[in-house]
Write a protein that holds these residues in place. Structure first.
Motif, PDB file in Angstrom:
ATOM      1  N   SER A  60       6.529 -12.359  14.608  1.00  0.00           N
ATOM      2  CA  SER A  60       7.885 -12.323  14.079  1.00  0.00           C
ATOM      3  C   SER A  60       7.891 -11.478  12.815  1.00  0.00           C
ATOM      4  CB  SER A  60       8.384 -13.737  13.761  1.00  0.00           C
ATOM      5  OG  SER A  60       7.645 -14.274  12.663  1.00  0.00           O
ATOM      6  N   GLU A  61       9.051 -11.000  12.441  1.00  0.00           N
ATOM      7  CA  GLU A  61       9.145 -10.175  11.236  1.00  0.00           C
ATOM      8  C   GLU A  61       8.728 -10.959   9.998  1.00  0.00           C
ATOM      9  OE1 GLU A  61       9.478  -6.752   9.239  1.00  0.00           O
ATOM     10  OE2 GLU A  61       9.674  -7.060  11.421  1.00  0.00           O
ATOM     11  N   GLU A  62       9.028 -12.244   9.990  1.00  0.00           N
ATOM     12  CA  GLU A  62       8.645 -13.091   8.856  1.00  0.00           C
ATOM     13  C   GLU A  62       7.125 -13.215   8.766  1.00  0.00           C
ATOM     14  OE1 GLU A  62       9.381 -17.649   7.164  1.00  0.00           O
ATOM     15  OE2 GLU A  62      10.281 -16.995   9.056  1.00  0.00           O
ATOM     16  N   ASP A  63       6.470 -13.453   9.916  1.00  0.00           N
ATOM     17  CA  ASP A  63       5.007 -13.554   9.935  1.00  0.00           C
ATOM     18  C   ASP A  63       4.369 -12.237   9.515  1.00  0.00           C
ATOM     19  OD1 ASP A  63       4.930 -16.179  10.689  1.00  0.00           O
ATOM     20  OD2 ASP A  63       4.785 -15.746  12.846  1.00  0.00           O
ATOM     21  N   ARG A  64       4.926 -11.143   9.998  1.00  0.00           N
ATOM     22  CA  ARG A  64       4.363  -9.835   9.673  1.00  0.00           C
ATOM     23  C   ARG A  64       4.455  -9.565   8.171  1.00  0.00           C
ATOM     24  NH1 ARG A  64       3.470  -5.747  13.041  1.00  0.00           N
ATOM     25  NH2 ARG A  64       4.812  -6.708  14.614  1.00  0.00           N
ATOM     26  N   ARG A  65       5.612  -9.879   7.571  1.00  0.00           N
ATOM     27  CA  ARG A  65       5.782  -9.666   6.132  1.00  0.00           C
ATOM     28  C   ARG A  65       4.810 -10.528   5.333  1.00  0.00           C
ATOM     29  NH1 ARG A  65      11.366  -9.879   7.107  1.00  0.00           N
ATOM     30  NH2 ARG A  65      11.385 -12.000   6.259  1.00  0.00           N
ATOM     31  N   TRP A  66       4.645 -11.779   5.772  1.00  0.00           N
ATOM     32  CA  TRP A  66       3.728 -12.688   5.060  1.00  0.00           C
ATOM     33  C   TRP A  66       2.299 -12.165   5.100  1.00  0.00           C
ATOM     34  CZ3 TRP A  66      -0.578 -15.516   6.482  1.00  0.00           C
ATOM     35  CH2 TRP A  66      -1.009 -16.467   5.550  1.00  0.00           C
ATOM     36  N   PHE A  67       1.865 -11.707   6.274  1.00  0.00           N
ATOM     37  CA  PHE A  67       0.493 -11.218   6.417  1.00  0.00           C
ATOM     38  C   PHE A  67       0.269  -9.954   5.585  1.00  0.00           C
ATOM     39  CE2 PHE A  67      -2.708  -8.598   8.578  1.00  0.00           C
ATOM     40  CZ  PHE A  67      -3.779  -9.481   8.567  1.00  0.00           C
ATOM     41  N   MET A  68       1.207  -9.006   5.653  1.00  0.00           N
ATOM     42  CA  MET A  68       1.048  -7.763   4.913  1.00  0.00           C
ATOM     43  C   MET A  68       1.052  -8.010   3.413  1.00  0.00           C
ATOM     44  SD  MET A  68       0.519  -5.552   7.142  1.00  0.00           S
ATOM     45  CE  MET A  68       0.524  -4.149   6.029  1.00  0.00           C
ATOM     46  N   GLU A  69       1.879  -8.957   2.960  1.00  0.00           N
ATOM     47  CA  GLU A  69       1.905  -9.280   1.535  1.00  0.00           C
ATOM     48  C   GLU A  69       0.575  -9.878   1.097  1.00  0.00           C
ATOM     49  OE1 GLU A  69       4.253 -12.211  -1.614  1.00  0.00           O
ATOM     50  OE2 GLU A  69       4.931 -12.023   0.467  1.00  0.00           O
ATOM     51  N   ALA A  70       0.012 -10.752   1.955  1.00  0.00           N
ATOM     52  CA  ALA A  70      -1.265 -11.382   1.624  1.00  0.00           C
ATOM     53  C   ALA A  70      -2.374 -10.359   1.500  1.00  0.00           C
ATOM     54  CB  ALA A  70      -1.628 -12.413   2.705  1.00  0.00           C
ATOM     55  N   MET A  71      -2.376  -9.338   2.354  1.00  0.00           N
ATOM     56  CA  MET A  71      -3.426  -8.336   2.320  1.00  0.00           C
ATOM     57  C   MET A  71      -3.199  -7.306   1.210  1.00  0.00           C
ATOM     58  SD  MET A  71      -5.222  -9.672   4.519  1.00  0.00           S
ATOM     59  CE  MET A  71      -6.543  -8.492   4.323  1.00  0.00           C
ATOM     60  N   GLN A  72      -1.968  -6.897   0.997  1.00  0.00           N
ATOM     61  CA  GLN A  72      -1.696  -5.856   0.010  1.00  0.00           C
ATOM     62  C   GLN A  72      -1.951  -6.327  -1.412  1.00  0.00           C
ATOM     63  OE1 GLN A  72       2.257  -4.452   0.739  1.00  0.00           O
ATOM     64  NE2 GLN A  72       1.709  -3.443   2.667  1.00  0.00           N
ATOM     65  N   THR A  73      -1.792  -7.621  -1.659  1.00  0.00           N
ATOM     66  CA  THR A  73      -2.045  -8.121  -3.014  1.00  0.00           C
ATOM     67  C   THR A  73      -3.515  -8.017  -3.373  1.00  0.00           C
ATOM     68  OG1 THR A  73      -2.264 -10.379  -2.143  1.00  0.00           O
ATOM     69  CG2 THR A  73      -0.100  -9.727  -3.011  1.00  0.00           C
ATOM     70  N   GLN A  74      -4.366  -7.861  -2.361  1.00  0.00           N
ATOM     71  CA  GLN A  74      -5.809  -7.779  -2.623  1.00  0.00           C
ATOM     72  C   GLN A  74      -6.356  -6.365  -2.452  1.00  0.00           C
ATOM     73  OE1 GLN A  74      -7.496 -10.327  -3.952  1.00  0.00           O
ATOM     74  NE2 GLN A  74      -5.459 -11.230  -3.972  1.00  0.00           N
ATOM     75  N   SER A  75      -5.513  -5.389  -2.177  1.00  0.00           N
ATOM     76  CA  SER A  75      -5.979  -4.016  -2.017  1.00  0.00           C
ATOM     77  C   SER A  75      -6.190  -3.384  -3.387  1.00  0.00           C
ATOM     78  CB  SER A  75      -4.979  -3.201  -1.194  1.00  0.00           C
ATOM     79  OG  SER A  75      -3.759  -3.083  -1.898  1.00  0.00           O
ATOM     80  N   VAL A  76      -7.006  -2.345  -3.431  1.00  0.00           N
ATOM     81  CA  VAL A  76      -7.277  -1.663  -4.686  1.00  0.00           C
ATOM     82  C   VAL A  76      -7.297  -0.155  -4.419  1.00  0.00           C
ATOM     83  CG1 VAL A  76      -9.782  -1.882  -4.380  1.00  0.00           C
ATOM     84  CG2 VAL A  76      -8.854  -1.446  -6.655  1.00  0.00           C
ATOM     85  N   ASP A  77      -6.664   0.578  -5.293  1.00  0.00           N
ATOM     86  CA  ASP A  77      -6.667   2.034  -5.214  1.00  0.00           C
ATOM     87  C   ASP A  77      -7.937   2.518  -5.907  1.00  0.00           C
ATOM     88  OD1 ASP A  77      -6.323   4.761  -5.584  1.00  0.00           O
ATOM     89  OD2 ASP A  77      -4.145   4.589  -5.791  1.00  0.00           O
ATOM     90  N   VAL A  78      -8.943   2.889  -5.114  1.00  0.00           N
ATOM     91  CA  VAL A  78     -10.249   3.232  -5.675  1.00  0.00           C
ATOM     92  C   VAL A  78     -10.152   4.426  -6.605  1.00  0.00           C
ATOM     93  CG1 VAL A  78     -12.579   4.026  -5.122  1.00  0.00           C
ATOM     94  CG2 VAL A  78     -11.515   2.232  -3.746  1.00  0.00           C
ATOM     95  N   MET A  79      -9.422   5.453  -6.194  1.00  0.00           N
ATOM     96  CA  MET A  79      -9.308   6.632  -7.040  1.00  0.00           C
ATOM     97  C   MET A  79      -8.626   6.291  -8.361  1.00  0.00           C
ATOM     98  SD  MET A  79     -10.091   9.712  -7.481  1.00  0.00           S
ATOM     99  CE  MET A  79     -10.671  10.158  -5.830  1.00  0.00           C
ATOM    100  N   LYS A  80      -7.605   5.460  -8.313  1.00  0.00           N
ATOM    101  CA  LYS A  80      -6.936   5.044  -9.538  1.00  0.00           C
ATOM    102  C   LYS A  80      -7.902   4.292 -10.450  1.00  0.00           C
ATOM    103  CE  LYS A  80      -3.066   2.248 -11.245  1.00  0.00           C
ATOM    104  NZ  LYS A  80      -1.958   1.339 -10.864  1.00  0.00           N
ATOM    105  N   ARG A  81      -8.687   3.417  -9.858  1.00  0.00           N
ATOM    106  CA  ARG A  81      -9.648   2.646 -10.654  1.00  0.00           C
ATOM    107  C   ARG A  81     -10.692   3.572 -11.272  1.00  0.00           C
ATOM    108  NH1 ARG A  81      -9.286  -0.499 -13.288  1.00  0.00           N
ATOM    109  NH2 ARG A  81     -11.313  -1.531 -13.087  1.00  0.00           N
ATOM    110  N   MET A  82     -11.160   4.562 -10.522  1.00  0.00           N
ATOM    111  CA  MET A  82     -12.145   5.498 -11.063  1.00  0.00           C
ATOM    112  C   MET A  82     -11.558   6.309 -12.219  1.00  0.00           C
ATOM    113  SD  MET A  82     -14.085   6.750  -7.554  1.00  0.00           S
ATOM    114  CE  MET A  82     -14.863   8.139  -8.375  1.00  0.00           C
ATOM    115  N   LYS A  83     -10.282   6.648 -12.129  1.00  0.00           N
ATOM    116  CA  LYS A  83      -9.634   7.368 -13.224  1.00  0.00           C
ATOM    117  C   LYS A  83      -9.516   6.479 -14.450  1.00  0.00           C
ATOM    118  CE  LYS A  83      -6.976  10.604 -10.357  1.00  0.00           C
ATOM    119  NZ  LYS A  83      -5.609  11.025  -9.909  1.00  0.00           N
ATOM    120  N   GLU A  84      -9.213   5.208 -14.249  1.00  0.00           N
ATOM    121  CA  GLU A  84      -9.133   4.272 -15.370  1.00  0.00           C
ATOM    122  C   GLU A  84     -10.498   4.112 -16.038  1.00  0.00           C
ATOM    123  OE1 GLU A  84      -5.513   1.405 -13.674  1.00  0.00           O
ATOM    124  OE2 GLU A  84      -7.605   0.790 -13.490  1.00  0.00           O
ATOM    125  N   ILE A  85     -11.532   4.006 -15.221  1.00  0.00           N
ATOM    126  CA  ILE A  85     -12.885   3.878 -15.768  1.00  0.00           C
ATOM    127  C   ILE A  85     -13.266   5.141 -16.527  1.00  0.00           C
ATOM    128  CG2 ILE A  85     -15.327   3.722 -15.120  1.00  0.00           C
ATOM    129  CD1 ILE A  85     -14.442   1.892 -12.795  1.00  0.00           C
TER     130      ILE A  85
END
Length: 397
Positions: free
Chosen positions: A29-54
């Motif tokens: 369902s659209e609700e399930d899909r949104r919940w799953f994507m939100e759960a995964m995206q909150t834990q993603s990291v932009d590696v290039m952005k992090r390397m620039k910060e470092i």
């Protein structure tokens, strides 16, 4: 999700409920899909952005960081994170393009020993079997501070890490080997062999073996510097890895036939024979279990004897060269130190990752970062090294 942590229990229950194997899969369902994507995206990291910060942090003067309350432990954790990012050969090469390589080299001169050691670790990861990054580090004059730390740092861990980085930097890198020679690298290796640190000795021995194997003309150089007697001494070490590495070095010298029947070992022939006989006697007294562990040493002793005296050693007559259950012909006791690049997986992106290659995530200095499980869920393609060894394989022990 409290404190930014993933709701793994919720994800687990959700996945079980939607794929218990007892019924065909259904559309989300659209609700399930949104919940799953939100759960995964909150834990993603932009590696290039992090390397620039470092990179920005590394470019900040040490005094400014201290004034802002940034500690040496914070910086070490930051370098830990950077090392994980640059395990990807693409990210390793990109570090230079975002301006991060030069300040990293600068960290080799940091006032804190643990920062100097960790910076050398990161350099090791970047250049290991990576010709492009090897060239970039050479152009950034990275070899100079590494040599300085290797030869004169008061901290033996810093010296050991610097030697590991040098080994990775000059491996399969002719300009690097030439620069190492011109900087009296062999004299520094000779000094390292007198260290009380077994790990330092191992790395030095493995690099010596690699250099002699790749450049037969260097056998005369090390012989003139007095390496044979040092190797003869270390071949009786209580540490098995030091013994084997010393025997490999002696074998390389013995293969140089320009100076007599024992090659680069001329003048030490009697001492060599005495050493080999002592090793044979010691091996003869080993238990079956210890004999199995000493497999490489047995074959190295026999190879040295055969090379120098044109006949098999008594290990062969005693049946101790190939034990029952061991496959013949004898194993290659040298080739494993010259294996194809550890990053050969880059040519085969379908190589599967095993649990043993996963590394735990380290705390991030700036902002929220990934947890170990989230990094797994993200499908990171990074892989792990180590020793040296120096070609010890020494990258990344």
């Amino acid at each position: 999700m409290a404190d930014g942590a993933p709701n793994w229990e919720g994800l687990f229950k959700w996945s079980i409920a939607h794929s218990d194997g007892t019924r065909p899969p259904r559309n989300l369902s659209e609700e399930d899909r949104r919940w799953f994507m939100e759960a995964m995206q909150t834990q993603s990291v932009d590696v290039m952005k992090r390397m620039k910060e470092i990179t920005q942090v590394m470019q900040t003067p040490e005094s400014v960081l201290e004034a802002q309350g940034v500690t040496a432990d914070d910086l070490e954790g930051m370098l830990d994170e950077l090392q994980e990012h640059v395990e990807s050969i693409d990210m390793a090469n990109d570090l230079h393009s975002i301006g991060g390589l030069v300040p990293l080299v600068g960290y080799l001169k940091n006032s804190h020993a643990n920062i100097r050691a960790k910076a050398a670790d990161v350099v090791t990861t970047i250049v290991q079997n990576n010709p492009r990054s090897q060239q970039l580090v050479m152009e950034a004059n990275g070899l100079e501070p590494l040599l300085l730390n290797f030869t004169s740092d008061h901290d033996v861990t810093v010296r050991t890490k610097a030697l590991g980085a040098i080994s990775s930097l000059i491996r399969h890198n002719k300009p690097g080997i030439t620069a190492f020679r011109l900087a009296n690298g062999y004299a520094a290796l000779k000094d390292a062999l007198s260290s009380e640190s077994v790990r330092f000795q191992r790395k030095a021995l493995n690099l010596i073996h690699y250099l002699l194997h790749e450049n037969s003309s260097d056998r005369n150089v090390v012989s003139e510097l007095g390496f044979p007697r040092i190797l003869l001494h270390l071949a009786s070490s209580d540490d098995a890895e030091v013994r084997e590495a010393a025997l490999r070095g002696l074998l390389e010298l013995a293969r140089d036939k320009t100076d007599g029947k024992s090659g680069g070992l001329v003048g030490d022939d009697e001492k060599l024979k005495q050493l080999l006989q002592e090793r044979i006697d010691s091996i003869s007294l080993m238990s079956v279990e210890d004999l199995g562990a000493a497999r490489d040493e047995r074959h190295l002793v026999n190879s040295l004897w055969k090379t120098c005296y044109n006949e098999p050693s008594s290990l062969h007559k005693k049946g101790l060269l190939v034990l029952p259950g061991e496959d013949a012909p004898p194993p290659d006791v040298v080739g494993k130190h010259f294996e194809p690049p550890l990053r050969a997986w880059a040519a085969n992106p379908n190589t599967k990752k095993t649990p043993d290659t996963d590394k735990k995530a380290t705390p991030l200095l700036l902002g929220a970062g990934p947890t170990p499980r989230a990094m797994d869920a993200q499908g990171s393609s990074t892989t792990t090294e180590d020793a040296n060894s120096n070609g010890e394989s020494e990258g990344k022990q």
